[in-house]
Design a protein around this motif. Sequence first.
Motif, PDB file in Angstrom:
ATOM      1  N   HIS A 165       0.819  -1.205   0.000  1.00  0.00           N
ATOM      2  CA  HIS A 165       0.000   0.000   0.000  1.00  0.00           C
ATOM      3  C   HIS A 165       0.858   1.261   0.000  1.00  0.00           C
ATOM      4  O   HIS A 165       0.405   2.318  -0.456  1.00  0.00           O
ATOM      5  CB  HIS A 165      -0.921   0.008   1.220  1.00  0.00           C
ATOM      6  CG  HIS A 165      -2.139  -0.842   1.035  1.00  0.00           C
ATOM      7  ND1 HIS A 165      -3.288  -0.377   0.445  1.00  0.00           N
ATOM      8  CD2 HIS A 165      -2.382  -2.137   1.339  1.00  0.00           C
ATOM      9  CE1 HIS A 165      -4.197  -1.338   0.409  1.00  0.00           C
ATOM     10  NE2 HIS A 165      -3.665  -2.419   0.950  1.00  0.00           N
ATOM     11  N   THR A 166       2.073   1.171   0.534  1.00  0.00           N
ATOM     12  CA  THR A 166       2.959   2.328   0.538  1.00  0.00           C
ATOM     13  C   THR A 166       3.801   2.430  -0.728  1.00  0.00           C
ATOM     14  O   THR A 166       4.550   3.397  -0.893  1.00  0.00           O
ATOM     15  CB  THR A 166       3.895   2.269   1.752  1.00  0.00           C
ATOM     16  OG1 THR A 166       4.644   1.036   1.720  1.00  0.00           O
ATOM     17  CG2 THR A 166       3.098   2.339   3.043  1.00  0.00           C
ATOM     18  N   GLY A 167       3.694   1.452  -1.618  1.00  0.00           N
ATOM     19  CA  GLY A 167       4.379   1.529  -2.898  1.00  0.00           C
ATOM     20  C   GLY A 167       5.783   0.981  -2.910  1.00  0.00           C
ATOM     21  O   GLY A 167       6.551   1.287  -3.832  1.00  0.00           O
ATOM     22  N   ILE A 168       6.182   0.183  -1.936  1.00  0.00           N
ATOM     23  CA  ILE A 168       7.521  -0.391  -1.905  1.00  0.00           C
ATOM     24  C   ILE A 168       7.394  -1.882  -1.620  1.00  0.00           C
ATOM     25  O   ILE A 168       6.306  -2.394  -1.360  1.00  0.00           O
ATOM     26  CB  ILE A 168       8.411   0.269  -0.836  1.00  0.00           C
ATOM     27  CG1 ILE A 168       7.797   0.053   0.545  1.00  0.00           C
ATOM     28  CG2 ILE A 168       8.638   1.728  -1.126  1.00  0.00           C
ATOM     29  CD1 ILE A 168       8.679   0.515   1.673  1.00  0.00           C
ATOM     30  N   GLY A 169       8.516  -2.568  -1.638  1.00  0.00           N
ATOM     31  CA  GLY A 169       8.517  -3.989  -1.282  1.00  0.00           C
ATOM     32  C   GLY A 169       8.749  -4.877  -2.488  1.00  0.00           C
ATOM     33  O   GLY A 169       9.050  -4.425  -3.599  1.00  0.00           O
ATOM     34  N   LEU A 170       8.610  -6.169  -2.264  1.00  0.00           N
ATOM     35  CA  LEU A 170       8.809  -7.186  -3.285  1.00  0.00           C
ATOM     36  C   LEU A 170       7.470  -7.643  -3.832  1.00  0.00           C
ATOM     37  O   LEU A 170       6.408  -7.287  -3.312  1.00  0.00           O
ATOM     38  CB  LEU A 170       9.581  -8.372  -2.686  1.00  0.00           C
ATOM     39  CG  LEU A 170      10.904  -8.037  -1.992  1.00  0.00           C
ATOM     40  CD1 LEU A 170      11.478  -9.277  -1.333  1.00  0.00           C
ATOM     41  CD2 LEU A 170      11.908  -7.464  -2.982  1.00  0.00           C
ATOM     42  N   SER A 171       7.535  -8.438  -4.884  1.00  0.00           N
ATOM     43  CA  SER A 171       6.307  -8.980  -5.452  1.00  0.00           C
ATOM     44  C   SER A 171       5.684  -9.979  -4.480  1.00  0.00           C
ATOM     45  O   SER A 171       6.360 -10.540  -3.614  1.00  0.00           O
ATOM     46  CB  SER A 171       6.596  -9.646  -6.799  1.00  0.00           C
ATOM     47  OG  SER A 171       7.471 -10.746  -6.628  1.00  0.00           O
ATOM     48  N   SER A 462      -1.857   7.318   1.064  1.00  0.00           N
ATOM     49  CA  SER A 462      -2.951   7.814   0.226  1.00  0.00           C
ATOM     50  C   SER A 462      -3.409   9.165   0.750  1.00  0.00           C
ATOM     51  O   SER A 462      -3.629   9.337   1.954  1.00  0.00           O
ATOM     52  CB  SER A 462      -4.124   6.827   0.221  1.00  0.00           C
ATOM     53  OG  SER A 462      -5.225   7.349  -0.492  1.00  0.00           O
ATOM     54  N   ASN A 463      -3.549  10.118  -0.173  1.00  0.00           N
ATOM     55  CA  ASN A 463      -4.090  11.427   0.177  1.00  0.00           C
ATOM     56  C   ASN A 463      -5.593  11.517  -0.071  1.00  0.00           C
ATOM     57  O   ASN A 463      -6.226  12.476   0.367  1.00  0.00           O
ATOM     58  CB  ASN A 463      -3.370  12.513  -0.620  1.00  0.00           C
ATOM     59  CG  ASN A 463      -1.905  12.622  -0.245  1.00  0.00           C
ATOM     60  OD1 ASN A 463      -1.541  12.423   0.920  1.00  0.00           O
ATOM     61  ND2 ASN A 463      -1.058  12.915  -1.215  1.00  0.00           N
TER      62      ASN A 463
END
Length: 567
Positions: A165-171, A462-463
Amino acid sequence: MSELADNGPQPGQSESVSRMQQSEFTSSESSQEVLVEVENNLTSTDEIMIQNAKAYLLQKSTVSNLNLYDHLSQVMTKLLDERPNNAVDIIEDISRKVKRTQFQKKMDTLRDEYEISMAFTLAEIQKTLFAKGVETEEGAAADHEEEVLDTPLPNAMELAYYFEHTGIGLSSDEMYRIFLALKQLVEMYPLQKCRFWGKVLGINGNYIIAEVDFREGEEDTEESVEEEDVEAREDDKDDFGRTEEEEPEEVEDKPPASTYKPPPVIPKEEKHSGTNRYTYFVCSEPARPWVKLPLVTPAQITVARKIRKFFTGDLAAPVISYPPFPGNEMNYLRAQIARISAGTQISPLGFYQFGEEEEEEEEGSVRENYEENTEFEGITTVELLDSMANWVHHTQHILPQGRCVWFNPVQRKEEDFEEEEEEEEQEAPDEPEPEVGPPLLTPLSEDAEINRVPPWAVKASSNLIPQYAIALVRSNLWPGAFTFAIGKKFENVYFGWGHKYSPENYSPPSAPPVQMEFASGPDITEADDPTVEEEQALRAAMEERLAAAEEVEEEEEEEEEEEEDDN
């Protein structure tokens, strides 16, 4: 056809059939005449052009030793034999296959040789991740349920959900395989805590890192025993790197003993304290064997701060750098993990607290232990984004010495005092000033900037829906370190190359200055050996001096005797 034409229509045939046969006969004769005329009209120039074109097609390549004429013939033969649909669309593929057959090994005509790809090999290894044991006993199910309730296995998929949800990380696929690999690690060792620390990228391979904490009294002690033996052997060595057994036999002319004393070695911190508070396991890919990293030493951390090396993916690879690193890539990876953890492991304010039963520390001591606050109610996302004072460091700061707790290198043991009493008194070295770092649970608002670059950056996931947004903190000093928090949940993770941010381009430290030469003088200046004539002249002069001195002595003795006679 000609027989029917000569004999005329047969009985039962109509006149129309006979007429059609005659027309076919006349047309075949006309076509033959046309071919004859074409052959006659071919000039010698056309024949030369055809021969030149064929000669050009028969030229062999200097690379593959093939010619275009034979290649086109083989391609056309393959097309006519197989007659595929839409031949014009796949003629390039057919040409490539025909050319490839010229270079394949013809060792077996029954089977084709297939090249096994790395993806296929890795998939075969990762089959073990999805294997599930079959329980045969009735009591095994109950025991399994108890283990599931007490397991230290982290919920890595929940971690992936929040970071997604924050837009980072692995698949999600890779994260699930890492989740299963952590499950294997928990089943192999008696762990009290297990956490997915992150992923360090390398040139030829990556490192998946797990942070664990063994149960009390169940950690293997083989490694510590070996390390103690190595340290003991190092302490037993003399100035020349020899042990007592390796000391040479006594010789009449012994070389002068060296008075140089190397700087004291800063000891490493014990397990479960300081930079060695947790144990780390790494693997290159899920389902590959986990490798336990050794304890980190202050010397490794000190040198790691001065160099900048990319990881290769091989734990046994040497680290070639200046200043020289004391260890291989396994030790360098462990040093970088300690540095990243000390600088980026953060949590919301109030999630951890110091124990009430803990006594007041003495001067110079550092608090190392804390506990989770059961009454923590969480901090809203808006407050976490507004002020960095709502975030704190829950990992100890590493001092310039390479330790979290300062060690006095001048302090001496009782044996050293006894030796000094026997020897002459020497000037005691100056007492160094102890190094002090920020204490635990220090707010992030007190972190220093680097060239006007803020150490941290925050944003909301999210804004559009702020009431359900997740607070994300990104480290600018260690690119790749992230922390999310929502309600009572938070987690730290790292995805990067293991390098710290540098405002300027990296340049290796310069070599130390050349040692000054000893001051020259008449006592130490070298001189040429005298010649034979000079030695003979010197010997004669010395003999003359001795003879003159003897004569003077004899005269003085005679004078003394005369004076005695007169008296």
